[in-house]
Structures are given as C-alpha cells and as structure tokens.
Motif scaffolding. Structure first.
Motif, mmCIF file in Angstrom:
data_model
loop_
_atom_site.group_PDB
_atom_site.id
_atom_site.type_symbol
_atom_site.label_atom_id
_atom_site.label_comp_id
_atom_site.label_asym_id
_atom_site.label_seq_id
_atom_site.Cartn_x
_atom_site.Cartn_y
_atom_site.Cartn_z
ATOM 1 N N LEU A 6 0.849 -1.316 0.061
ATOM 2 C CA LEU A 6 -0.057 0.164 0.110
ATOM 3 C C LEU A 6 0.911 1.256 -0.099
ATOM 4 O O LEU A 6 1.370 1.655 1.161
ATOM 5 C CB LEU A 6 -0.805 0.015 1.144
ATOM 6 C CG LEU A 6 -1.700 -1.198 1.454
ATOM 7 C CD1 LEU A 6 -2.629 -1.222 2.681
ATOM 8 C CD2 LEU A 6 -2.873 -1.301 0.207
ATOM 9 N N GLU A 7 1.296 1.904 -1.325
ATOM 10 C CA GLU A 7 2.223 2.789 -1.345
ATOM 11 C C GLU A 7 1.447 4.305 -1.940
ATOM 12 O O GLU A 7 1.906 5.197 -1.866
ATOM 13 C CB GLU A 7 3.159 2.316 -2.270
ATOM 14 C CG GLU A 7 3.949 1.191 -1.824
ATOM 15 C CD GLU A 7 4.550 0.328 -2.735
ATOM 16 O OE1 GLU A 7 5.344 -0.778 -2.372
ATOM 17 O OE2 GLU A 7 4.411 0.568 -4.105
ATOM 18 N N GLU A 8 0.251 3.667 -2.479
ATOM 19 C CA GLU A 8 -0.283 5.236 -3.180
ATOM 20 C C GLU A 8 -0.860 6.339 -2.335
ATOM 21 O O GLU A 8 -1.301 6.073 -1.222
ATOM 22 C CB GLU A 8 -1.586 4.600 -3.984
ATOM 23 C CG GLU A 8 -1.238 3.599 -5.275
ATOM 24 C CD GLU A 8 -1.113 2.135 -4.777
ATOM 25 O OE1 GLU A 8 -0.626 1.322 -5.929
ATOM 26 O OE2 GLU A 8 -1.074 1.772 -3.473
ATOM 27 N N GLY A 9 -0.171 7.432 -2.368
ATOM 28 C CA GLY A 9 -0.496 8.626 -1.772
ATOM 29 C C GLY A 9 0.808 8.704 -0.928
ATOM 30 O O GLY A 9 0.908 9.902 -0.211
ATOM 31 N N ALA A 10 1.696 8.082 -0.752
ATOM 32 C CA ALA A 10 2.922 7.994 -0.160
ATOM 33 C C ALA A 10 4.205 8.254 -0.952
ATOM 34 O O ALA A 10 5.309 8.202 -0.561
ATOM 35 C CB ALA A 10 3.254 6.990 0.895
ATOM 36 N N ARG A 50 -7.771 4.473 -5.684
ATOM 37 C CA ARG A 50 -9.170 4.905 -5.923
ATOM 38 C C ARG A 50 -10.072 3.370 -6.390
ATOM 39 O O ARG A 50 -11.186 3.447 -6.322
ATOM 40 C CB ARG A 50 -9.484 5.849 -7.014
ATOM 41 C CG ARG A 50 -9.025 7.141 -6.626
ATOM 42 C CD ARG A 50 -9.265 8.429 -7.893
ATOM 43 N NE ARG A 50 -10.316 8.254 -8.402
ATOM 44 C CZ ARG A 50 -11.341 9.319 -8.234
ATOM 45 N NH1 ARG A 50 -10.869 10.387 -7.395
ATOM 46 N NH2 ARG A 50 -12.390 9.547 -8.624
ATOM 47 N N VAL A 51 -9.116 2.700 -7.225
ATOM 48 C CA VAL A 51 -9.959 1.588 -7.639
ATOM 49 C C VAL A 51 -8.969 0.150 -7.194
ATOM 50 O O VAL A 51 -9.738 -0.801 -6.895
ATOM 51 C CB VAL A 51 -9.831 1.717 -9.409
ATOM 52 C CG1 VAL A 51 -10.596 0.557 -9.800
ATOM 53 C CG2 VAL A 51 -10.712 3.029 -9.648
ATOM 54 N N GLY A 52 -7.689 0.107 -7.664
ATOM 55 C CA GLY A 52 -7.327 -1.227 -7.496
ATOM 56 C C GLY A 52 -6.847 -1.607 -6.156
ATOM 57 O O GLY A 52 -7.310 -2.906 -6.114
ATOM 58 N N LEU A 57 -8.433 -6.006 -2.352
ATOM 59 C CA LEU A 57 -9.496 -6.265 -1.064
ATOM 60 C C LEU A 57 -10.463 -7.199 -1.195
ATOM 61 O O LEU A 57 -10.728 -8.273 -0.534
ATOM 62 C CB LEU A 57 -9.581 -5.258 -0.319
ATOM 63 C CG LEU A 57 -8.331 -4.221 0.184
ATOM 64 C CD1 LEU A 57 -8.844 -2.898 0.852
ATOM 65 C CD2 LEU A 57 -7.349 -5.287 1.106
ATOM 66 N N ARG A 58 -11.358 -6.875 -2.295
ATOM 67 C CA ARG A 58 -12.444 -7.749 -2.406
ATOM 68 C C ARG A 58 -12.239 -9.155 -2.978
ATOM 69 O O ARG A 58 -12.947 -10.032 -2.618
ATOM 70 C CB ARG A 58 -13.253 -6.978 -3.452
ATOM 71 C CG ARG A 58 -14.325 -5.944 -3.017
ATOM 72 C CD ARG A 58 -15.093 -5.529 -4.188
ATOM 73 N NE ARG A 58 -14.652 -5.240 -5.640
ATOM 74 C CZ ARG A 58 -14.391 -4.184 -5.930
ATOM 75 N NH1 ARG A 58 -14.554 -2.923 -5.041
ATOM 76 N NH2 ARG A 58 -13.978 -3.813 -7.173
ATOM 77 N N PRO A 306 -1.453 -2.615 -5.972
ATOM 78 C CA PRO A 306 -2.812 -2.403 -6.298
ATOM 79 C C PRO A 306 -3.022 -1.688 -7.768
ATOM 80 O O PRO A 306 -3.689 -1.800 -8.489
ATOM 81 C CB PRO A 306 -3.639 -1.650 -5.183
ATOM 82 C CG PRO A 306 -3.041 -2.364 -3.985
ATOM 83 C CD PRO A 306 -1.416 -2.259 -4.397
ATOM 84 N N ARG A 307 -1.915 -0.623 -8.000
ATOM 85 C CA ARG A 307 -1.742 0.064 -9.148
ATOM 86 C C ARG A 307 -1.389 -0.880 -10.469
ATOM 87 O O ARG A 307 -1.682 -0.289 -11.548
ATOM 88 C CB ARG A 307 -0.989 1.316 -9.025
ATOM 89 C CG ARG A 307 0.376 1.008 -8.795
ATOM 90 C CD ARG A 307 1.531 2.222 -8.402
ATOM 91 N NE ARG A 307 2.770 2.139 -8.084
ATOM 92 C CZ ARG A 307 3.426 1.645 -6.813
ATOM 93 N NH1 ARG A 307 2.348 1.402 -6.179
ATOM 94 N NH2 ARG A 307 4.314 1.513 -6.865
ATOM 95 N N LEU A 308 -0.868 -1.971 -10.042
ATOM 96 C CA LEU A 308 -0.545 -2.932 -10.950
ATOM 97 C C LEU A 308 -1.589 -4.095 -11.202
ATOM 98 O O LEU A 308 -2.243 -4.229 -12.271
ATOM 99 C CB LEU A 308 0.838 -3.354 -10.939
ATOM 100 C CG LEU A 308 2.070 -2.476 -11.197
ATOM 101 C CD1 LEU A 308 3.473 -3.156 -10.650
ATOM 102 C CD2 LEU A 308 2.127 -2.117 -12.498
#
Length: 342
Positions: A6-10, A50-52, A57-58, A306-308
């Motif tokens: 979990l790196e997005e936003g950092a 936003r999406v990935g 997680l689902r 998640p972005r990939l």
C-alpha cells in the motif's frame, strides 16, 4: 504469503516537496523534466487508491484469504476510508501489518537521524490508523543503519529487508538499547520461537547455517573506542562516555521480488495475468514437490501492488482469484511463515 503493498499517496511527488513525481511501477516511465509535475504518473498512483486497492481487497475477502499489508503510513493517513476497512480486517485476523515506511522513500539514501525519526513516526501513525505494525520492510533496500534502528526503536518483531532465503532466520545486531526498550523487546521476542532449519547438506552448501554471532562494524568500533579510552585514562586523559551496546536478536522474514507483480512494469517479464499465474503456480509446485520428497517446507511470498494487479486485465486470471486459490490455497497456508499480530 500474499503481501499487498500500500504505497499510493505516499510516493515521492512534487506537491509533497520532492524533486520529481515518481513513475516507478507504473504503466510507463516519466518524461517530465526535473521540477515539472508528471500528472500522468500521479494519476496512475491514484488509480491504485481509488480503484485497484478495493478490487484486490474484495478478491481476498471473497476467498477468506489472509495477507500481509506492507503499508506506508502516509497512504493510510490520506485515505481514512481505506484505513477503516483495513482496521476491521486486522481485528478479524485476516491481515497483519508490516510497516513500509512513513512515505515510499528510499531509506538507503537517508542519514541516520532522519531515518530514526521516520521509523518512529511511521510506527506511531500506523498504530493509530490500522493497528500496531509488527514488521518492517523498506522500499527495495534498507540503509546500513535500518536494522539497528528498528531494534533501538523496540516496536518491531521482525523485518523483511532481505531477499536471501526462503525461511525466516535470526541475526544478532549490536545496538544501543535503553532498559525499558530491552524489556519490551524481550517480551516480543519470547513470543516467537526460532524457526526450524534443514540440516546442513554437502550437496547444498546454501543450507549451511550462518554464523549467528557475527559482529557488526559498529560493535567493533565501540570495542576499539573503549580500548583506546582505557589506555588514555591510564595516563590521565578522560574520554567522553558512549552509550552501552547490547547484542540484540532480530527475526528476519525474507521477502522476494521474484514472484511479484512488479514484473508487470514496462519492459519486465509479465504481459498477461496468465504469465503471473503460471509463474506463481510453478513456484508452488516446485516447493510442494520438494516437501513431498522429504525436504524442508519453505516460505513463498507473492508481492502485489494495487496500481498494477488491481487492473481488470491483470487480476482476472491471477493467483488472487478463486480458481487459482482453490488449487493453491492449502500450499500457501502451509508455506505461510509470516508473524501474525496477536
């Protein structure tokens, strides 16, 4: 063991005061010159949050599959709705938390005091947003100080800043530790039994045990300093005191960049979700075959970003989906050697 990064936003970005907006592990590299924002790269990272992330997680929740969260503290600070969802998973025991830094920064480039402050801030932040992080993993590579600083902080049971094995192991690190930190660390260490390792094999020298008492250069320097100090004091010259050192034991749970969706990045090995699935399947099959032949069980980490992996075309036939989990879930649980949060 699945590891969700979990790196997005950092990530480094010009709006956060960095020299550039990174495009690392995105769909394409960055052509933006230094000092100019790369809005495409920033948007690709934003897709992850936003999406990935939610799609990944689902997939895990629908299969009741456990995972380790390699979480950057700033990511959870900036996405409170995600933090709330993950917090529930941590409480339920579906996720354990491994700190991935305050931001997605390169610790190998930090000076010691900056890194010490970043470690403490990241630990405090994650403890508030999703739960106490029992592990630590730097972005790609640690600094020469990282492991000692983790022990001196005292809040981490293990680190994953190594790629050198398929089983957890212990190392001894010379560090400055206060009495209160020593007590806390001893209590945490007592909860973790040393892992069984295979007997040394002449046919496989890589399995020969490492020297568990290897002393770092820092310990040698302290010993030399003490020796010089005693000599100087014998002739009436006093030297300033230095903090006492203790040899502390740190659990290392190696990670891997091999069975990792980072190979979806441009110019790397994977093009389709089937590539990723077959690669991970072959790894699991090989490890299970070794175990069936009487070899030691091994650990396998599968890294996800998640972005990939969060794009539909990649998650459709990946190891996170139902068909693959039905065939490999038992193997992954058997190989799962990550420390779980109590």
């Amino acid at each position: 063991n699945f590891c969700i990064n979990l790196e997005e936003g950092a990530e480094p970005s010009i709006p956060d005061g960095d020299a550039e907006s990174t495009a690392s592990l995105c769909e394409c590299g960055s052509d933006a010159p230094p000092g100019i924002r790369d809005l495409a790269a920033e948007s690709m990272f934003e897709y992850g949050s936003r999406v990935g992330t939610w799609r990944v997680l689902r997939a895990f929740k629908s299969r009741d599959a456990p995972a380790t969260l390699f979480a950057c503290a700033q990511t959870l600070e900036r996405h409170p709705e995600l933090a709330l969802a993950l917090q529930a998973g941590v409480v339920e025991g579906r996720y354990d938390v491994c700190c991935h830094g305050l931001r997605w920064d390169e610790h190998s480039l930090m000076d010691e005091q900056t890194e010490r402050s970043a470690i403490a801030a990241a630990y405090d932040s994650l403890s508030k947003t999703i739960g106490v992080p029992y592990g630590w993993y730097c972005r790609t590579a640690p600094s020469v100080h990282t492991r000692r600083l983790l022990l001196e902080h005292g809040g981490f049971m293990y680190d994953s800043d190594a790629y050198n094995d398929e089983l957890p192991y212990y190392v001894d690190v010379a560090c400055e530790v206060s009495s209160s930190t020593r007590d806390e660390q001893q209590q945490r260490s007592a909860a973790i039994a040393p892992p069984d390792r295979p007997a040394p094999s002449a046919a496989n020298p890589a399995e020969r045990p490492r020297n568990p008492l290897r002393i770092s250069w820092r310990a040698r320097m302290h010993a030399l300093y003490a020796l010089i100090g005693s000599v100087l004091e014998s002739v009436g010259v006093r030297t300033p005191p230095i903090a006492p050192l203790q040899l502390r034991r740190q659990l290392v749970i190696p990670y891997t960049l091999c069975t990792n969706d980072s190979k979806f990045a441009p110019g790397r090995a994977f093009s389709t979700s089937a590539d990723f699935y077959e690669f991970c399947r072959d790894a699991i099959d090989a490890l299970m075959a070794e175990a069936d032949e009487g070899g030691a069980r091994r650990m396998l980490s599968i890294g996800l970003h998640p972005r990939l992996i969060g794009h539909p075309a990649r998650i459709a036939d990946s190891p996170t989906q139902p068909r693959q989990l039905r065939s490999s879930r038992t193997a992954i649980r058997d190989l799962h050697a990550c420390v779980q949060a109590e």
